[in-house]
Design an enzyme around this catalytic site. Structure first.
Site, mmCIF file in Angstrom:
data_model
loop_
_atom_site.group_PDB
_atom_site.id
_atom_site.type_symbol
_atom_site.label_atom_id
_atom_site.label_comp_id
_atom_site.label_asym_id
_atom_site.label_seq_id
_atom_site.Cartn_x
_atom_site.Cartn_y
_atom_site.Cartn_z
ATOM 1 C CB CYS A 120 -0.941 0.059 1.205
ATOM 2 S SG CYS A 120 -2.022 -1.350 1.345
ATOM 3 N NE ARG A 174 4.846 2.016 0.171
ATOM 4 C CZ ARG A 174 5.915 1.938 0.943
ATOM 5 N NH1 ARG A 174 7.053 2.435 0.526
ATOM 6 N NH2 ARG A 174 5.846 1.371 2.125
ATOM 7 C CD1 TRP A 211 0.456 -6.484 -2.910
ATOM 8 C CD2 TRP A 211 0.141 -7.057 -0.781
ATOM 9 N NE1 TRP A 211 0.840 -7.804 -2.762
ATOM 10 C CE2 TRP A 211 0.656 -8.175 -1.464
ATOM 11 C CE3 TRP A 211 -0.140 -7.175 0.586
ATOM 12 C CZ2 TRP A 211 0.904 -9.399 -0.839
ATOM 13 C CZ3 TRP A 211 0.108 -8.392 1.213
ATOM 14 C CH2 TRP A 211 0.620 -9.488 0.489
ATOM 15 C CG ASN A 221 0.831 0.225 4.508
ATOM 16 O OD1 ASN A 221 0.586 -0.948 4.235
ATOM 17 N ND2 ASN A 221 2.060 0.691 4.564
ATOM 18 N N GLY A 222 -1.320 -1.665 6.358
ATOM 19 C CA GLY A 222 -1.012 -2.531 7.497
ATOM 20 C C GLY A 222 -2.161 -3.474 7.794
ATOM 21 C CD GLU A 263 18.194 -12.048 -6.948
ATOM 22 O OE1 GLU A 263 17.525 -12.613 -6.072
ATOM 23 O OE2 GLU A 263 17.895 -10.925 -7.400
ATOM 24 C CE LYS A 286 15.692 -9.662 -9.129
ATOM 25 N NZ LYS A 286 15.156 -10.226 -7.916
ATOM 26 C CD GLU A 344 10.965 -10.891 -8.051
ATOM 27 O OE1 GLU A 344 10.183 -10.532 -7.169
ATOM 28 O OE2 GLU A 344 12.184 -10.649 -7.988
ATOM 29 C CG HIS A 373 22.786 -35.568 -3.249
ATOM 30 N ND1 HIS A 373 23.294 -36.759 -2.775
ATOM 31 C CD2 HIS A 373 23.841 -34.731 -3.363
ATOM 32 C CE1 HIS A 373 24.605 -36.635 -2.596
ATOM 33 N NE2 HIS A 373 24.963 -35.411 -2.948
ATOM 34 C CE LYS A 382 11.784 -2.181 -4.608
ATOM 35 N NZ LYS A 382 12.602 -3.166 -5.335
#
Ligand code: M6R
Length: 614
Positions: A2, A27, A75, A101-102, A484, A488, A491, A507, A609
């Site tokens: 948010c 965000r 969000w 937000n939260g 990483e 990438k 996402e 293995h 984000k």
């Protein structure tokens, strides 16, 4: 999570708020909304989906001119991303509008109270409850700041709340607990934002707020109190980047721009950290050298890409300092009763400085009396504020949801920390530290050369556009780089990707290999502990099963070509530092592949984000 904007001033509030939301959209982008105070009423619009949907609604049904307003980009947590659940939410009679937000954790009991009082609730959100409570308090006390103070005392959880009162166009009131909020200080106008991007085109002067504080902004004044009503003060600071840093500068995506900014970002991360003899000085580290000498264990905590930076750091820190170093996901660390003592140094890595999982882990570590050092990119954010010391990464604003320059500068900062500890503890000779520092100084040029060859990676992305699954293999620091690279791709391109330690392949994961499957292999430099040869063996094993190998190797590694269907050349650097150049081709590949697939690279689905909820 948010983005929140608030404004009081002399401009058209709708313009300021929408522009602020555009800069905060990274965000969260499940819905967006705006509310203004106009002639004794609240005027509002809100829409599910990206900000563009709200802008379309505003174009079809413009809001009246007003100079006080709030906005929100969401969000979703409580309730699906629908028009009804979008913020702002209004009180029962529509006098108060509020964005949040939260997560309000005692929302169920508060909802029961509000419903018992006869209020009609329209949404499934926790936010609407806060709007109703705030309006009831306002009706009783007549002052929005005082009403906010009353409401904050009953809310539990993490929240930033920003509110306006239809009957008082002169003020916007905001409160924060465990969630980000900054104030922008203008002339004849003031701003509220989740971060400074919300108002960077209007002012670079900002005020950092503490925990459990309420701020009231009017055109000419900013006043801060605690949740208990006691007068308080924010901490003013100057933002050291400007509007141009928050724009795309001709690139199609912020992410691509940020990848290409990495040579500059690495240079800035190294700036002022060493004297002419290569001796390190980390001025921001407020932990004394005596205390650092006592450190007998390091625990690195972080999430996502920052966690992978921590994995790279472990190899370097243990090698240079001989101090045992663990790396743990912050959310796992926090809830498992870790062993912490006064001589444990906890290193928290976070680009945003607001990741709730990491923040909660920090608080837990400090309660156990361990010292916490943050590696962070965002000045004035909560994580450095709540840590004993900080190394800022100086990457500049990172807007693309996928972290790139944030990651690379975290790795640089972690190297600097390892070298500094080695210098303080005397575990590495001065010349060795100076030698690594000199090698780090060459990194911007090395990375630039990889970027200059981006077209090769773009062609590879075009060739592999229809692939359904990609694997990434590495050893040593190449292992976190493999993780990483896979993250990438997941996402951004939404395709199956996994990173493995190359030695682990046999293995189990080798069963995944099918003819033609693309496998990126990070080949370590030659000459250290047979790492190179062991990795060649792993590459041979997958080639024998038909994998298509894309090998990242030192540019004069003649042997590598024999095992590569595609060879990507890396500069010659020492083994521990190879993480820096090796990640860049993987970033370029993921960015390009996602672009070719038509995805929104800067705002991938379901993500935000900075993750400010646990
Ligand atoms: O702001 P932080 O560095 O604390 O964020 C941690 C993760 O949420 C972040 O790295 C995330 O994994 C990114 N989407 C990766 O590109």
């Amino acid at each position: 999570m948010c983005g929140i904007v608030g404004y009081v001033g002399n401009k058209r509030a709708q313009d300021v708020v929408i522009e602020g939301l555009r800069r905060l959209e990274y965000r969260g982008y499940d819905s967006a909304g705006i509310a203004l105070v106009h002639e004794g009423t609240i005027e509002w619009r809100k829409r599910a989906g990206k900000l563009a949907n709200l802008e379309k609604a505003l174009a079809e049904a413009p809001l009246p001119g007003a100079s006080t307003g709030i906005g929100h980009t969401r969000w979703a947590t409580h309730g699906a991303p629908t028009d009804l659940n979008a913020h702002p939410h209004l009180g029962n009679s529509g006098r108060v509008a509020l964005v949040h937000n939260g997560i309000i954790e005692n929302f169920a009991s508060l909802r029961a109270e509000v419903e018992a009082a006869g209020d009609d609730l329209l949404s499934e959100t926790d936010t609407e409850i806060a709007a109703h409570l705030l309006e009831s308090a306002l009706e009783r006390c007549g002052n929005l700041t005082e009403a906010m103070q009353q409401v904050c005392q009953v809310l539990e959880g993490a929240f930033t709340i920003v509110a306006i009162d239809a009957q008082d166009p002169s003020r916007v009131v905001a409160a924060r607990r465990n969630s980000p909020l900054v104030v922008g200080l203008g002339e004849g106008e003031n701003f509220i934002g989740s971060d400074v991007a919300a108002f960077i085109e209007h002012t670079r002067e900002a005020l950092e707020l503490g925990q459990d504080q309420i701020v009231t902004i009017t055109r000419d004044d900013v006043s801060v109190i605690g949740f208990d009503g006691a007068p308080a003060e924010g901490k003013p600071y100057h933002v050291d980047w400007d509007l141009s840093a928050a724009e795309k500068d001709g690139y199609d995506w912020f992410m691509r721009k940020e990848i290409f900014e990495q040579p500059r970002a690495i240079g800035d991360a190294l700036l002022g950290r060493h004297d002419a003899n290569g001796r390190l000085q980390l001025d921001e580290v407020r932990i004394s050298d005596d205390d650092l000498r006592q450190v007998d264990k390091i625990i690195i905590i972080a999430c996502g890409t920052a966690f992978y930076a921590g994995l790279v750091a472990k190899y370097a820190i243990e090698h240079w300092t001989r101090i045992p170093c663990e790396v743990e996901l912050a959310h796992e660390f926090r809830y498992r009763d870790p062993i912490l003592t006064r001589s444990t140094l906890v290193v928290a890595i976070s680009q945003s400085g607001e990741t709730a999982d990491t923040l909660m882990a920090i608080r837990h570590a400090r309660q156990q009396r361990s010292k916490v050092l943050a590696i962070c990119n965002t000045n004035g954010s909560t994580i450095p504020r709540e840590s004993d010391a900080v190394i800022y990464t100086h990457a500049g604003p990172e807007i693309g949801v996928a972290s790139t320059k944030g990651f690379i500068t975290q790795v640089i900062a972690a190297y600097l920390l390892g070298l500094y500890l080695a210098q303080v503890k005397g575990t590495s000779y001065g010349e060795e530290v100076a030698g690594v520092v000199a090698e780090l100084r060459d990194m911007p040029d090395h990375v630039q050369r990889i970027l200059d060859d981006a077209d090769e990676l773009y062609a590879l992305a075009a060739e592999l556009k229809d692939t359904k699954s990609v694997l990434f293999l590495g050893r040593h620091v190449g292992f976190p780089i493999a993780l990483e690279g896979a993250l990438k791709l997941k996402e951004l391109a939404y395709i199956h990707a996994e990173g493995f330690a190359a030695g682990e392949l046999k293995h189990g994961p080798i069963a995944l290999i099918e003819p033609g499957m693309p496998v990126f292999c990070v080949l370590p430099p030659r000459g250290r502990d047979q790492l190179h040869d062991k990795m060649i063996s792993a590459i041979q094993e997958i080639r024998a099963r038909g994998a298509r190998t894309i090998v990242l190797a030192e540019d004069d590694d003649l042997e590598a070509a024999a095992y590569a269907d595609t060879l990507i050349k890396l500069p010659r650097v020492s083994t521990l530092l190879q993480a820096v150049p090796a990640v860049v081709p993987l970033q370029l590949f993921a960015c390009e592949l996602a672009t070719l697939l038509g995805h929104d690279v800067d705002q991938p689905r379901n993500l935000a984000k900075s993750v400010t909820v646990e």
